[in-house]
Design an enzyme around this catalytic site. Structure first.
Site, mmCIF file in Angstrom:
data_model
loop_
_atom_site.group_PDB
_atom_site.id
_atom_site.type_symbol
_atom_site.label_atom_id
_atom_site.label_comp_id
_atom_site.label_asym_id
_atom_site.label_seq_id
_atom_site.Cartn_x
_atom_site.Cartn_y
_atom_site.Cartn_z
ATOM 1 N N CYS A 8 0.776 -1.273 0.113
ATOM 2 C CA CYS A 8 0.225 0.077 0.033
ATOM 3 C C CYS A 8 0.792 1.363 0.056
ATOM 4 O O CYS A 8 2.129 1.183 -0.336
ATOM 5 C CB CYS A 8 -0.926 0.036 1.241
ATOM 6 S SG CYS A 8 -0.061 0.154 2.729
ATOM 7 N N ASN A 11 2.348 1.643 4.255
ATOM 8 C CA ASN A 11 2.566 0.433 5.012
ATOM 9 C C ASN A 11 2.374 0.446 6.462
ATOM 10 O O ASN A 11 2.981 -0.201 7.298
ATOM 11 C CB ASN A 11 3.903 -0.202 5.029
ATOM 12 C CG ASN A 11 4.252 -1.599 5.142
ATOM 13 O OD1 ASN A 11 5.375 -1.931 5.881
ATOM 14 N ND2 ASN A 11 3.303 -2.595 5.181
ATOM 15 N N CYS A 13 -1.599 0.776 7.452
ATOM 16 C CA CYS A 13 -3.126 0.879 7.348
ATOM 17 C C CYS A 13 -3.251 -0.707 6.612
ATOM 18 O O CYS A 13 -3.590 -1.531 7.293
ATOM 19 C CB CYS A 13 -3.755 1.734 6.678
ATOM 20 S SG CYS A 13 -3.483 3.384 7.870
ATOM 21 N N ARG A 14 -3.271 -0.603 5.240
ATOM 22 C CA ARG A 14 -3.961 -1.740 4.485
ATOM 23 C C ARG A 14 -2.979 -2.731 4.182
ATOM 24 O O ARG A 14 -3.494 -3.870 4.677
ATOM 25 C CB ARG A 14 -4.263 -0.938 3.242
ATOM 26 C CG ARG A 14 -5.481 -0.019 3.088
ATOM 27 C CD ARG A 14 -5.550 0.427 1.903
ATOM 28 N NE ARG A 14 -4.424 1.490 1.272
ATOM 29 C CZ ARG A 14 -4.397 1.884 0.199
ATOM 30 N NH1 ARG A 14 -5.481 1.762 -0.938
ATOM 31 N NH2 ARG A 14 -3.442 2.647 -0.119
ATOM 32 N N SER A 15 -1.913 -2.557 4.038
ATOM 33 C CA SER A 15 -0.935 -3.741 3.700
ATOM 34 C C SER A 15 -0.459 -4.509 4.842
ATOM 35 O O SER A 15 -0.461 -5.520 5.116
ATOM 36 C CB SER A 15 0.357 -3.159 2.989
ATOM 37 O OG SER A 15 0.996 -2.199 3.533
ATOM 38 N N ASP A 125 -8.188 3.702 1.287
ATOM 39 C CA ASP A 125 -7.413 3.822 2.384
ATOM 40 C C ASP A 125 -7.906 4.341 3.425
ATOM 41 O O ASP A 125 -8.303 5.437 3.558
ATOM 42 C CB ASP A 125 -6.123 4.702 1.854
ATOM 43 C CG ASP A 125 -4.968 4.964 2.616
ATOM 44 O OD1 ASP A 125 -4.926 4.703 3.676
ATOM 45 O OD2 ASP A 125 -3.810 5.400 2.056
#
Length: 156
Positions: A8, A11, A13-15, A125
Site C-alpha cells: 500500500c 505500509n 494501514c492496508r498492507s 485507504d
C-alpha cells in the site's frame, strides 16, 4: 516456500492489515512453512513504525497478531524475493511496476482482483477515509480468495 508481499502507500494501514489477516488464514489452514507473507509501502514516511492505531484496533478485535509488524519501503529486490506482489489499489500496482527492474518473476495483481464481482476494485485507504471496518471487510474477503487462488495454482 510461496512468498506473498502486500503493498500500500505507507505500509501502516492496508498492507499490514492484509499481511496479518493473510498470515492468520495461513495458520488456520495449517499452511505455515508453505506460505509466507510480508508487507511494504511505496513511500518511506512510516518506515520502522507499527501499524496505524485503527489497524491495530481491528486486528485486536478479531484476535489477529501483528506485534512484529513494522513499516518498510518496497524495493526492486522484492520482485525477486516474492512470488506474488499484491497491491491494495490501482495506483499501488502502477507504482510497483515502476520499481520493477524486470529481473524478478513475481506476479503483480490487486487484492480485489481475486474476488468475483467485488464491491470495490480498489481498497480505500482508511488513513484518509477513517473507515477501518470497511477496509477490514474488503481485505478479509480478498485474502480468503487470494489464499484459495494460491492453493489451487500451487496444488497445496
Amino acid at each position: 516456500m510461496i512468498r506473498v508481499l502486500f503493498v500500500c502507500l505507507g505500509n501502516i494501514c492496508r498492507s499490514p492489515m492484509a499481511e496479518a489477516v493473510f498470515r492468520d488464514l495461513v495458520d488456520k489452514e495449517n499452511l505455515t512453512g508453505k506460505i509466507e507473507a510480508d508487507s511494504g509501502g511505496i513511500g518511506d514516511w512510516h518506515s520502522g513504525e507499527p501499524p496505524h492505531k485503527g489497524t491495530r484496533k481491528l486486528l485486536d478485535k478479531f484476535q489477529i497478531g501483528y506485534k512484529e509488524l513494522k513499516a518498510r519501503q518496497v524495493n526492486v529486490s522484492d520482485w525477486g524475493n516474492f512470488d506474488y506482489i499484491i497491491a491494495m489499489d490501482e495506483q499501488n500496482r502502477k507504482d510497483m511496476q515502476s520499481v520493477s527492474n524486470k529481473a524478478g518473476s513475481a506476479k503483480l495483481a490487486k487484492l480485489m482482483d481475486f474476488v468475483e464481482d467485488p464491491r470495490e476494485g480498489n481498497i480505500p485507504d482508511p488513513y484518509y477515509t477513517d473507515n477501518f471496518d470497511y477496509t477490514y471487510e474488503l481485505i478479509s474477503e480478498g485474502c480468503n480468495e487470494l489464499l484459495k487462488y494460491i492453493r489451487a495454482e500451487n496444488n497445496i
